[in-house]
Design a protein around this motif. Sequence first.
Motif, PDB file in Angstrom:
ATOM      1  N   TRP A 198     -29.652  16.360 -47.580  1.00  0.00           N
ATOM      2  CA  TRP A 198     -29.779  16.164 -46.135  1.00  0.00           C
ATOM      3  C   TRP A 198     -31.024  15.342 -45.785  1.00  0.00           C
ATOM      4  N   GLN A 199     -32.091  15.512 -46.592  1.00  0.00           N
ATOM      5  CA  GLN A 199     -33.315  14.744 -46.323  1.00  0.00           C
ATOM      6  C   GLN A 199     -33.095  13.258 -46.628  1.00  0.00           C
ATOM      7  N   GLU A 200     -32.337  12.988 -47.692  1.00  0.00           N
ATOM      8  CA  GLU A 200     -32.029  11.585 -48.023  1.00  0.00           C
ATOM      9  C   GLU A 200     -31.197  10.949 -46.921  1.00  0.00           C
ATOM     10  N   GLN A 201     -30.226  11.727 -46.405  1.00  0.00           N
ATOM     11  CA  GLN A 201     -29.387  11.210 -45.307  1.00  0.00           C
ATOM     12  C   GLN A 201     -30.227  10.989 -44.048  1.00  0.00           C
ATOM     13  N   ALA A 202     -31.123  11.950 -43.774  1.00  0.00           N
ATOM     14  CA  ALA A 202     -31.976  11.839 -42.571  1.00  0.00           C
ATOM     15  C   ALA A 202     -32.845  10.591 -42.673  1.00  0.00           C
ATOM     16  N   ALA A 203     -33.425  10.345 -43.870  1.00  0.00           N
ATOM     17  CA  ALA A 203     -34.280   9.160 -44.057  1.00  0.00           C
ATOM     18  C   ALA A 203     -33.451   7.895 -43.872  1.00  0.00           C
ATOM     19  N   LYS A 204     -32.255   7.881 -44.471  1.00  0.00           N
ATOM     20  CA  LYS A 204     -31.401   6.695 -44.388  1.00  0.00           C
ATOM     21  C   LYS A 204     -31.071   6.373 -42.923  1.00  0.00           C
ATOM     22  N   TRP A 205     -30.684   7.404 -42.159  1.00  0.00           N
ATOM     23  CA  TRP A 205     -30.271   7.144 -40.770  1.00  0.00           C
ATOM     24  C   TRP A 205     -31.454   6.844 -39.856  1.00  0.00           C
ATOM     25  N   THR A 206     -32.622   7.403 -40.188  1.00  0.00           N
ATOM     26  CA  THR A 206     -33.826   7.054 -39.410  1.00  0.00           C
ATOM     27  C   THR A 206     -34.110   5.565 -39.597  1.00  0.00           C
ATOM     28  N   HIS A 207     -33.991   5.080 -40.837  1.00  0.00           N
ATOM     29  CA  HIS A 207     -34.268   3.666 -41.110  1.00  0.00           C
ATOM     30  C   HIS A 207     -33.234   2.762 -40.437  1.00  0.00           C
ATOM     31  N   VAL A 208     -31.950   3.180 -40.491  1.00  0.00           N
ATOM     32  CA  VAL A 208     -30.894   2.377 -39.849  1.00  0.00           C
ATOM     33  C   VAL A 208     -31.177   2.290 -38.340  1.00  0.00           C
ATOM     34  N   LEU A 209     -31.517   3.444 -37.752  1.00  0.00           N
ATOM     35  CA  LEU A 209     -31.777   3.473 -36.304  1.00  0.00           C
ATOM     36  C   LEU A 209     -33.002   2.620 -35.948  1.00  0.00           C
ATOM     37  N   PHE A 210     -34.035   2.670 -36.801  1.00  0.00           N
ATOM     38  CA  PHE A 210     -35.224   1.841 -36.579  1.00  0.00           C
ATOM     39  C   PHE A 210     -34.826   0.366 -36.522  1.00  0.00           C
ATOM     40  N   TYR A 211     -34.067  -0.078 -37.529  1.00  0.00           N
ATOM     41  CA  TYR A 211     -33.678  -1.494 -37.569  1.00  0.00           C
ATOM     42  C   TYR A 211     -32.847  -1.854 -36.333  1.00  0.00           C
ATOM     43  N   ALA A 212     -31.948  -0.944 -35.927  1.00  0.00           N
ATOM     44  CA  ALA A 212     -31.124  -1.217 -34.734  1.00  0.00           C
ATOM     45  C   ALA A 212     -32.027  -1.371 -33.508  1.00  0.00           C
ATOM     46  N   LEU A 213     -33.005  -0.449 -33.369  1.00  0.00           N
ATOM     47  CA  LEU A 213     -33.912  -0.505 -32.203  1.00  0.00           C
ATOM     48  C   LEU A 213     -34.759  -1.767 -32.214  1.00  0.00           C
ATOM     49  N   LEU A 214     -35.180  -2.184 -33.442  1.00  0.00           N
ATOM     50  CA  LEU A 214     -36.051  -3.365 -33.560  1.00  0.00           C
ATOM     51  C   LEU A 214     -35.305  -4.639 -33.163  1.00  0.00           C
ATOM     52  N   LEU A 215     -33.972  -4.584 -33.176  1.00  0.00           N
ATOM     53  CA  LEU A 215     -33.193  -5.742 -32.714  1.00  0.00           C
ATOM     54  C   LEU A 215     -32.792  -5.578 -31.244  1.00  0.00           C
ATOM     55  N   ILE A 216     -32.300  -4.388 -30.900  1.00  0.00           N
ATOM     56  CA  ILE A 216     -31.756  -4.179 -29.547  1.00  0.00           C
ATOM     57  C   ILE A 216     -32.858  -4.211 -28.477  1.00  0.00           C
ATOM     58  N   THR A 217     -34.019  -3.605 -28.778  1.00  0.00           N
ATOM     59  CA  THR A 217     -35.072  -3.520 -27.749  1.00  0.00           C
ATOM     60  C   THR A 217     -35.541  -4.904 -27.296  1.00  0.00           C
ATOM     61  N   PRO A 218     -35.909  -5.823 -28.229  1.00  0.00           N
ATOM     62  CA  PRO A 218     -36.312  -7.154 -27.731  1.00  0.00           C
ATOM     63  C   PRO A 218     -35.167  -7.900 -27.045  1.00  0.00           C
ATOM     64  N   LEU A 219     -33.937  -7.727 -27.555  1.00  0.00           N
ATOM     65  CA  LEU A 219     -32.809  -8.460 -26.941  1.00  0.00           C
ATOM     66  C   LEU A 219     -32.562  -7.997 -25.506  1.00  0.00           C
ATOM     67  N   THR A 220     -32.638  -6.680 -25.265  1.00  0.00           N
ATOM     68  CA  THR A 220     -32.440  -6.192 -23.897  1.00  0.00           C
ATOM     69  C   THR A 220     -33.615  -6.624 -23.007  1.00  0.00           C
ATOM     70  N   GLY A 221     -34.833  -6.656 -23.609  1.00  0.00           N
ATOM     71  CA  GLY A 221     -36.010  -7.114 -22.851  1.00  0.00           C
ATOM     72  C   GLY A 221     -35.835  -8.567 -22.416  1.00  0.00           C
ATOM     73  N   LEU A 222     -35.367  -9.403 -23.356  1.00  0.00           N
ATOM     74  CA  LEU A 222     -35.165 -10.829 -23.041  1.00  0.00           C
ATOM     75  C   LEU A 222     -34.100 -10.992 -21.957  1.00  0.00           C
ATOM     76  N   ALA A 223     -33.021 -10.184 -22.063  1.00  0.00           N
ATOM     77  CA  ALA A 223     -31.937 -10.280 -21.071  1.00  0.00           C
ATOM     78  C   ALA A 223     -32.441  -9.866 -19.686  1.00  0.00           C
ATOM     79  N   ALA A 224     -33.334  -8.840 -19.660  1.00  0.00           N
ATOM     80  CA  ALA A 224     -33.866  -8.378 -18.370  1.00  0.00           C
ATOM     81  C   ALA A 224     -34.795  -9.436 -17.757  1.00  0.00           C
ATOM     82  N   TRP A 225     -35.652 -10.028 -18.614  1.00  0.00           N
ATOM     83  CA  TRP A 225     -36.691 -10.925 -18.100  1.00  0.00           C
ATOM     84  C   TRP A 225     -36.130 -12.304 -17.741  1.00  0.00           C
ATOM     85  N   PHE A 226     -35.360 -12.884 -18.671  1.00  0.00           N
ATOM     86  CA  PHE A 226     -34.933 -14.277 -18.459  1.00  0.00           C
ATOM     87  C   PHE A 226     -33.599 -14.389 -17.724  1.00  0.00           C
ATOM     88  N   LEU A 227     -32.720 -13.369 -17.884  1.00  0.00           N
ATOM     89  CA  LEU A 227     -31.402 -13.465 -17.235  1.00  0.00           C
ATOM     90  C   LEU A 227     -31.304 -12.539 -16.024  1.00  0.00           C
TER      91      LEU A 227
END
Length: 162
Positions: free
Chosen positions: A90-119
């Motif tokens: 379960w700890q290996e799964q938790a680490a794996k999904w934390t990392h996946v979620l981090f990468y998703a956030l690192l892409l989605i957060t700037p993209l939504t910020g750009l959409a809010a600011w420029f569009l």
Amino acid sequence: MSPTQPAAYSRLHIVLHWLIAALVVFQLIFGEAIGQLGRALRDGRTLSPLDTILGNAHIYGGVAILLLTVLRLGIRHRQGVPTPLPSSAWQEQAAKWTHVLFYALLLITPLTGLAAWFLDIHLAGEFHELMKPVFILLIVIHVGATLWHQVVLKDGILKRMM
Ligand code: HEM
Ligand code: HEM
């Protein structure tokens, strides 16, 4: 997934980990500055030089995070990452999904910020602000898990990222 399984994280992967982490912390601490800048521009008010710099830095910092994350994912794909340290399933799964979620956030957060600011997409801005507590929660879990490995299990996890 890469066909190879390296013995350790590469130097470049490690540098990118800490650079992105530092930028994320900066964005979370000074995020409100860009809201102030947006309101000042709308109302035709002048902000102090420091607030103007912090507001603009939010844009540059966020774009840097987006580009560095794409680079990091490319490197991760080409080089692969070391096998996770042994722990329960379960700890290996938790680490794996934390990392996946981090990468998703690192892409989605700037993209939504750009959409809010420029569009000027209001919903993107709302979504962008929602990412703040999610990021903080993930960081707490990630740092907590690292400390658990380092201090309780004493398996030297920090050395893998140094
Ligand atoms: C604040 C923003 C941070 C973000 C977004 C972040 C993100 C990540 C991600 C995505 C990974 C997985 C790497 C991969 O396999 O591709 C990782 C690994 C790691 N992080 Fe962070 N991190 C942050 C902060 C920290 C901090 C403050 C520490 C130390 C207390 C830390 C320690 C580690 C360690 C030791 C690993 C390697 C884990 C392993 O070998 O399985 N991170 N981090
Ligand atoms: C990973 C990168 C980013 C993080 C972690 C981040 C984080 C934040 C945070 C914490 C806030 C303040 C939310 C609040 O007041 O509760 C914020 C606001 C904002 N950010 Fe970002 N941001 C990032 C990237 C970007 C980028 C690239 C842009 C593009 C210009 C951007 C545009 C905005 C805007 C327009 C607001 C103000 C929303 C409002 O007050 O209406 N962000 N961000």
